[in-house]
Scaffold this active site. Structure first.
Site, PDB file in Angstrom:
ATOM      1  N   SER A 130       0.826  -1.211   0.000  1.00  0.00           N
ATOM      2  CA  SER A 130       0.000   0.000   0.000  1.00  0.00           C
ATOM      3  C   SER A 130       0.852   1.249   0.000  1.00  0.00           C
ATOM      4  O   SER A 130       1.950   1.274   0.550  1.00  0.00           O
ATOM      5  CB  SER A 130      -0.906   0.035   1.232  1.00  0.00           C
ATOM      6  OG  SER A 130      -1.639   1.256   1.234  1.00  0.00           O
ATOM      7  N   LYS A 184      -4.440  -6.789   3.337  1.00  0.00           N
ATOM      8  CA  LYS A 184      -4.412  -5.647   2.421  1.00  0.00           C
ATOM      9  C   LYS A 184      -5.834  -5.311   1.951  1.00  0.00           C
ATOM     10  O   LYS A 184      -6.215  -4.138   1.829  1.00  0.00           O
ATOM     11  CB  LYS A 184      -3.513  -5.928   1.209  1.00  0.00           C
ATOM     12  CG  LYS A 184      -3.550  -4.843   0.123  1.00  0.00           C
ATOM     13  CD  LYS A 184      -3.109  -3.500   0.670  1.00  0.00           C
ATOM     14  CE  LYS A 184      -3.082  -2.309  -0.231  1.00  0.00           C
ATOM     15  NZ  LYS A 184      -3.812  -2.157  -1.421  1.00  0.00           N
ATOM     16  N   HIS A 187      -7.497  -3.501   4.695  1.00  0.00           N
ATOM     17  CA  HIS A 187      -6.912  -2.148   4.684  1.00  0.00           C
ATOM     18  C   HIS A 187      -7.684  -1.277   3.697  1.00  0.00           C
ATOM     19  O   HIS A 187      -8.080  -0.147   3.994  1.00  0.00           O
ATOM     20  CB  HIS A 187      -5.425  -2.220   4.291  1.00  0.00           C
ATOM     21  CG  HIS A 187      -4.830  -0.916   3.864  1.00  0.00           C
ATOM     22  ND1 HIS A 187      -5.091  -0.340   2.632  1.00  0.00           N
ATOM     23  CD2 HIS A 187      -4.006  -0.047   4.503  1.00  0.00           C
ATOM     24  CE1 HIS A 187      -4.452   0.808   2.540  1.00  0.00           C
ATOM     25  NE2 HIS A 187      -3.779   1.017   3.658  1.00  0.00           N
ATOM     26  N   ASN A 188      -7.933  -1.816   2.514  1.00  0.00           N
ATOM     27  CA  ASN A 188      -8.650  -1.038   1.504  1.00  0.00           C
ATOM     28  C   ASN A 188     -10.107  -0.795   1.900  1.00  0.00           C
ATOM     29  O   ASN A 188     -10.656   0.277   1.639  1.00  0.00           O
ATOM     30  CB  ASN A 188      -8.581  -1.733   0.146  1.00  0.00           C
ATOM     31  CG  ASN A 188      -7.246  -1.500  -0.543  1.00  0.00           C
ATOM     32  OD1 ASN A 188      -6.241  -1.239   0.107  1.00  0.00           O
ATOM     33  ND2 ASN A 188      -7.226  -1.575  -1.855  1.00  0.00           N
ATOM     34  N   GLU A 191     -10.008   1.921   4.187  1.00  0.00           N
ATOM     35  CA  GLU A 191      -9.717   3.122   3.380  1.00  0.00           C
ATOM     36  C   GLU A 191     -11.021   3.692   2.789  1.00  0.00           C
ATOM     37  O   GLU A 191     -11.269   4.903   2.857  1.00  0.00           O
ATOM     38  CB  GLU A 191      -8.738   2.709   2.266  1.00  0.00           C
ATOM     39  CG  GLU A 191      -8.475   3.706   1.156  1.00  0.00           C
ATOM     40  CD  GLU A 191      -7.589   3.059   0.061  1.00  0.00           C
ATOM     41  OE1 GLU A 191      -6.526   2.503   0.381  1.00  0.00           O
ATOM     42  OE2 GLU A 191      -7.978   3.123  -1.133  1.00  0.00           O
TER      43      GLU A 191
END
Ligand code: 6PG
Length: 479
Positions: A130, A184, A187-188, A191
């Site tokens: 990222s 990940k 994480h997105n 986000e």
């Protein structure tokens, strides 16, 4: 013997190119490969002075130029292109060599690929990366999964190029097979939620507070110096300051209001549904993007003149700016709490043994959701790795208790003025759901038992029960 490279990168579009340059700038010799040689040549012509690159025209040359165990970073568009590259390279590699997929792959694909390559004696590492183009070049946050042994040979290189906080790299072995790509993905998802919440804060300050984009940029600038300090708040201030050169209008006013998505937020919600984890904040942010993009439906609503509230009211009971800051912080805590709960649920489901505190630690720099308060998340999980939800950790409990009155006022104002704030309001509903002593879920159990004999459990005795609804005296039986 000719010079060998410590690591190779195949797929030299901007992310791959920047990762390769980052490795080279850290003193590693980097083998380069791309489907078309032109890109490889360009990289060497333009950036050859930054380090030692070994450009290869063919996959065979590329593989031959790597020291053993070979470390091959694949940076291509997630999906069939990744399988094509794996099929091209796997036959050329030898036992113990590793393929590292640094794209935004779906974790289920990573699990499948890892299992297939393991059967051939190869290591497959699905690594979340990222930080966008800049991060790839100057220091991303890296979330590698795959076999632990591969991290021994690969970890030091990744840690070299990762972002650092007080000298500590934002890179750690996340867990086996798909763990890195799963983290990940979440994480997105976070986000997406963060971006939606920031957008709602902007909208309320503009529509209710009457502030201009420039003024709101100032507010975000101030917030960035406080507990909300984060990359996304910082760039929001920059975006709001921007003036469109051709029209002289605020940039934000000339952009079509339809948010797009490449799919990682949607994957997060799909995975959460399968795991049974309520990530309502992330889901609302994905749906809000979908609603914004539904031009036909929005046009139909506009044409029909769907009415708003008859009379708008002022924000009452508090200062709007201060209240929105509180609502934003509390809702953000909920989104992270939900995301971390999802990581913990998947870790249990797949036997990944992910350390949630370590995830907060490697998100403190380099990545898109880097934020000051990740330090507190790290501390919370360091204190108790089994924490049921971040909301019960002292720091977050205090923050949310302190915010809740303001948070409620903001949601009331949004509802009364007809301003959509799905992120703020769903986060509050989640909070209230968690703290409720009794939920109406009991009634839902009754409905299920009525129409489908689905049975229910009782508060006062063990077992499973069914009521004979069709009879007059409604007796209860053990199910
Ligand atoms: C990152 C970003 C990166 C990408 C987003 C954009 O961590 O560096 O998350 O992976 O920019 O996936 O996603 P959307 O196009 O779906 O908004």
């Amino acid at each position: 013997m000719s010079q060998k490279a410590q690591i190779g990168v195949t797929g030299l579009a901007v992310m791959g190119r920047n990762l390769a340059r980052n490795f080279a700038r850290h003193g590693h010799t980097v083998a380069l490969h791309n489907r078309s040689y032109g890109r490889t040549k360009e990289l060497v012509e333009e950036f050859g002075h930054e380090g030692t690159f070994l450009p290869a025209e063919t996959a065979e040359q590329f593989v031959a130029s790597l020291e053993r165990p070979r470390r091959v970073v694949i940076m291509v568009k997630a999906g069939p292109a990744t399988d094509a590259v794996i099929d091209e390279f796997a036959p050329l590699l030898e036992e113990g060599d590793m393929l590292i997929d640094a794209g935004n792959a779906h974790y289920a694909d990573t699990r499948r690929r890892e299992a297939a390559l393991k059967a051939k004696g190869l290591h497959f590492v699905g690594a979340g990366v990222s930080g966008g183009e800049e991060g790839a070049l100057h220091g991303p946050s890296i979330m590698p999964g795959g076999p632990k042994e591969s991290y021994d040979a690969l970890g030091p290189l990744l840690e070299d190029i990762a972002a650092k906080v007080d000298g500590e790299p934002c890179c750690v072995h996340v867990g086996p097979d798909g763990a890195g790509h799963f983290v990940k993905m979440v994480h997105n998802g976070i986000e997406y939620a963060d971006m939606q919440l920031i957008a709602e804060a902007y909208d309320l300050l503009r529509q209710v507070g009457g502030l201009s984009p420039q003024e709101i940029a100032g507010v975000f600038g101030e917030w960035n110096a406080g507990r909300l300090g984060s990359y996304l708040i910082e760039i929001t201030a920059e975006v709001l300051k921007q003036v469109d050169a051709s029209s002289g209008k605020p940039f934000v006013d000339i952009v079509a209001d339809q948010a797009e998505q490449k799919g990682t937020g949607r994957w997060t919600v799909q995975a959460a549904l399968d795991l049974g984890v309520p990530v309502s904040g992330i889901a609302e942010s994905v749906f809000a993007r979908a609603l914004s993009g539904g031009a036909d439906v929005r046009k139909a609503a506009a044409d029909a003149g769907l009415p708003g509230p008859s009379a708008g009211s002022e924000h009452v009971g508090g200062d709007l700016r201060a209240d929105v800051e509180q609502a934003l912080f509390a809702s953000k805590i909920v989104a992270y709490a939900q995301g971390f709960q999802q990581i913990q649920a998947a870790s249990k489901e797949y036997g990944w043994a992910i350390d949630p505190g370590a995830m907060a630690k490697i998100w403190r720099a380099g990545c898109i959701i880097r934020a000051k308060f990740l330090d507190f998340i790290k501390q919370a999980y360091d204190k108790n790795p089994e924490l049921a939800t971040l909301l019960v950790d002292d720091y977050f409990l205090d923050a949310v208790s302190g915010a809740q009155d303001a948070w409620r006022r903001v949601v009331v104002t949004a509802a009364q003025q007809g301003i959509p704030a799905p992120g703020f309001s769903s986060a509050l509903a989640y909070y209230d759901g968690l703290r409720a002593k009794r939920l109406p879920a009991a009634l839902i159990q009754g409905q299920r038992d009525f129409f489908g004999a689905h049975t229910y459990r009782r508060v006062d005795k063990e077992g499973s029960f069914h009521t004979l609804w069709a009879t007059d005296d409604r007796p209860e039986v053990d199910a």
